[in-house]
Every structure is written in structure tokens, then in C-alpha cells.
Design an enzyme around this catalytic site. Structure first.
Site, PDB file in Angstrom:
ATOM      1  N   HIS A  66       0.848  -1.214   0.000  1.00 44.48           N
ATOM      2  CA  HIS A  66       0.000   0.000   0.000  1.00 44.48           C
ATOM      3  C   HIS A  66       0.871   1.246   0.000  1.00 44.48           C
ATOM      4  CE1 HIS A  66      -3.150   2.896   1.264  1.00 44.48           C
ATOM      5  NE2 HIS A  66      -4.028   1.988   0.933  1.00 44.48           N
ATOM      6  N   ILE A  72       1.753   4.841   1.396  1.00 42.75           N
ATOM      7  CA  ILE A  72       0.741   5.685   2.023  1.00 42.75           C
ATOM      8  C   ILE A  72       0.087   4.868   3.127  1.00 42.75           C
ATOM      9  CG2 ILE A  72      -1.489   6.827   1.695  1.00 42.75           C
ATOM     10  CD1 ILE A  72      -0.551   7.624  -1.085  1.00 42.75           C
ATOM     11  N   GLY A  75      -5.946   4.593   5.313  1.00 48.64           N
ATOM     12  CA  GLY A  75      -6.968   5.232   6.138  1.00 48.64           C
ATOM     13  C   GLY A  75      -7.624   4.251   7.093  1.00 48.64           C
ATOM     14  N   VAL A  76      -7.843   3.014   6.663  1.00 47.07           N
ATOM     15  CA  VAL A  76      -8.484   2.038   7.557  1.00 47.07           C
ATOM     16  C   VAL A  76      -7.592   1.721   8.755  1.00 47.07           C
ATOM     17  CG1 VAL A  76      -9.990   0.989   5.828  1.00 47.07           C
ATOM     18  CG2 VAL A  76      -7.695   0.070   6.172  1.00 47.07           C
ATOM     19  N   GLU A  80      -8.416   2.182  12.767  1.00 42.05           N
ATOM     20  CA  GLU A  80      -8.097   1.174  13.774  1.00 42.05           C
ATOM     21  C   GLU A  80      -7.275   1.786  14.914  1.00 42.05           C
ATOM     22  OE1 GLU A  80      -9.091  -1.889  14.273  1.00 42.05           O
ATOM     23  OE2 GLU A  80      -7.711  -2.336  15.919  1.00 42.05           O
TER      24      GLU A  80
HETATM   25  C1  BDE Z   1      -5.181  11.992  -0.225  1.00 39.99           C
HETATM   26  C2  BDE Z   1      -6.010  12.262   0.845  1.00 39.99           C
HETATM   27  C3  BDE Z   1      -6.223  11.288   1.804  1.00 39.99           C
HETATM   28  N1  BDE Z   1      -5.645  10.094   1.679  1.00 39.99           N
HETATM   29  C4  BDE Z   1      -4.843   9.825   0.641  1.00 39.99           C
HETATM   30  C5  BDE Z   1      -4.614  10.755  -0.334  1.00 39.99           C
HETATM   31  C6  BDE Z   1      -3.717  10.442  -1.491  1.00 39.99           C
HETATM   32  O1  BDE Z   1      -3.171  11.340  -2.096  1.00 39.99           O
HETATM   33  N2  BDE Z   1      -3.534   9.176  -1.869  1.00 39.99           N
HETATM   34  N3  BDE Z   1      -2.714   8.882  -2.884  1.00 39.99           N
HETATM   35  C7  BDE Z   1      -2.572   7.667  -3.296  1.00 39.99           C
HETATM   36  C8  BDE Z   1      -1.691   7.333  -4.410  1.00 39.99           C
HETATM   37  C9  BDE Z   1      -1.551   6.002  -4.742  1.00 39.99           C
HETATM   38  C10 BDE Z   1      -0.733   5.652  -5.790  1.00 39.99           C
HETATM   39 BR1  BDE Z   1      -0.563   3.839  -6.194  1.00 39.99          BR
HETATM   40  C11 BDE Z   1      -0.043   6.595  -6.546  1.00 39.99           C
HETATM   41  O2  BDE Z   1       0.760   6.194  -7.578  1.00 39.99           O
HETATM   42  C12 BDE Z   1      -0.196   7.914  -6.198  1.00 39.99           C
HETATM   43 BR2  BDE Z   1       0.718   9.237  -7.172  1.00 39.99          BR
HETATM   44  C13 BDE Z   1      -1.014   8.286  -5.133  1.00 39.99           C
HETATM   45  O3  BDE Z   1      -1.158   9.600  -4.819  1.00 39.99           O
END
Ligand code: BDE
Length: 169
Positions: A66, A72, A75-76, A80
Site C-alpha cells: 500500500h 501511504i 486510512g483504515v 483502527e
Molecule cells: C489523499 C487524501 C487522503 N488520503 C490519501 C490521499 C492520497 O493522495 N492518496 N494517494 C494515493 C496514491 C496512490 C498511488 Br498507487 C499513486 O501512484 C499515487 Br501518485 C497516489 O497519490
């Protein structure tokens, strides 16, 4: 700052103390330290709260997937962590310092509402959980939870949980 100073009703809790109250273990113990805990003493105008944190590091299993090239913190997992901090708050509010009671109790999380993920959490972040009692009646606790990184709100939720007797094992 003196990390053993009493703030609120409980001394700061380290993982040793946390492990005496929560049944969670690796890889699912998601609270590293409690900085402040004030027991809820007023159900009419709830006054209990907790401030706790988890240090998020790159060496966490969850980052294997992840995501493989973009770590990242899910969120889950934040939810928790909030739930575990909430469990500590509810437990200490009901049983104080009597950790022996913990092995006879189990917290069931019943509902999660109004969840928001606002900012991605990444390795190196200190994820600070702040929960306050919204409502307490009997064994039922409703908690408002916010998570911060460097004072920025990254996620939020409202949790409802029930504390019950653990089944004989
Ligand atoms: C934004 C607000 C709250 N939680 C997560 C986000 C966020 O920007 N997530 N981003 C995920 C993400 C996953 C992949 Br794989 C990727 O290649 C990229 Br560039 C991402 O921003």
C-alpha cells in the site's frame, strides 16, 4: 519535557502499559504512546479525552502493498488506531489504573460514522490521535476522533463502542 510527568489523570503510557490494557499485538498494535489521558467523570457533559500517537515508519509490512512504489499509510489503519486509543480512554475511564481488569473486558466497535481522510499519511509522520467522549451511557461510548500530523488534521471519525465482559476461555 519530563515524559513521566502526570498529565491529566494518568501518567503517560508507554507500550508496556498499553499492552497491559489492549489485547492487540504485532502487526496490529497501532498506538505507540499515550501523552495525555483524562478520565471521563461527567456523563451529562462528557469531559474525558486522550491524546496518543503512533510513529509511522517505512519498515511496516503494510507498505509492501500500500503501495509498492508509493507508501501511504492506509486510512483504515488510521481508523483502527483511533479505535485502539478510544479503547484505552474508555477502559481507563471505567477502571482507572486497574490493568488486571483488562483481561476480563473486551471492546466491541459497533459503528463508525462521518469518516474523512483529508491528507495522505506517509512514512516518517507522527500520527497523533485525539479522541474525546461525545456520549457515555452504561457500557456504550461514543467518541469523536481526530488524527493530526504536525498539527494538521489528516483524518476524522466518530466511533461507537461497547465494553463487555470477555467470555470465559
Ligand atoms: C489523499 C487524501 C487522503 N488520503 C490519501 C490521499 C492520497 O493522495 N492518496 N494517494 C494515493 C496514491 C496512490 C498511488 Br498507487 C499513486 O501512484 C499515487 Br501518485 C497516489 O497519490
Amino acid at each position: 519535557m519530563d515524559t513521566n510527568k502526570i498529565q491529566g489523570d494518568m501518567p503517560i503510557m508507554n507500550v508496556e502499559k498499553i499492552r497491559q490494557i489492549l489485547p492487540h499485538r504485532y502487526p496490529m498494535l497501532l498506538v505507540d504512546r499515550v501523552m495525555e489521558l483524562v478520565q471521563n467523570t461527567n456523563d451529562t457533559q462528557p469531559n474525558g479525552y486522550i491524546k496518543a500517537y503512533k510513529n509511522v515508519t517505512i519498515n511496516e509490512e503494510v507498505f509492501l502493498g500500500h503501495f509498492p512504489n508509493k507508501p501511504i499509510y492506509p486510512g483504515v489503519m488510521q481508523i483502527e488506531g483511533m479505535a485502539q486509543a478510544g479503547g484505552l480512554l474508555a477502559f481507563v475511564s471505567m477502571f482507572g489504573d486497574d490493568v488486571a481488569e483488562a483481561k476480563n473486558k473486551i471492546v466491541y466497535f459497533m459503528t463508525i460514522d462521518n469518516v474523512k481522510f483529508r491528507v495522505p499519511v506517509v512514512p516518517g509522520d507522527r500520527l497523533v490521535y485525539e479522541l474525546k467522549v461525545l456520549k457515555h451511557k452504561g457500557n456504550i461510548w461514543q467518541l469523536g476522533a481526530n488524527a493530526f500530523v504536525e498539527d494538521k488534521l489528516v483524518s476524522e471519525a466518530e466511533l461507537k463502542a461497547m465494553i463487555t465482559e470477555a467470555k470465559e476461555s
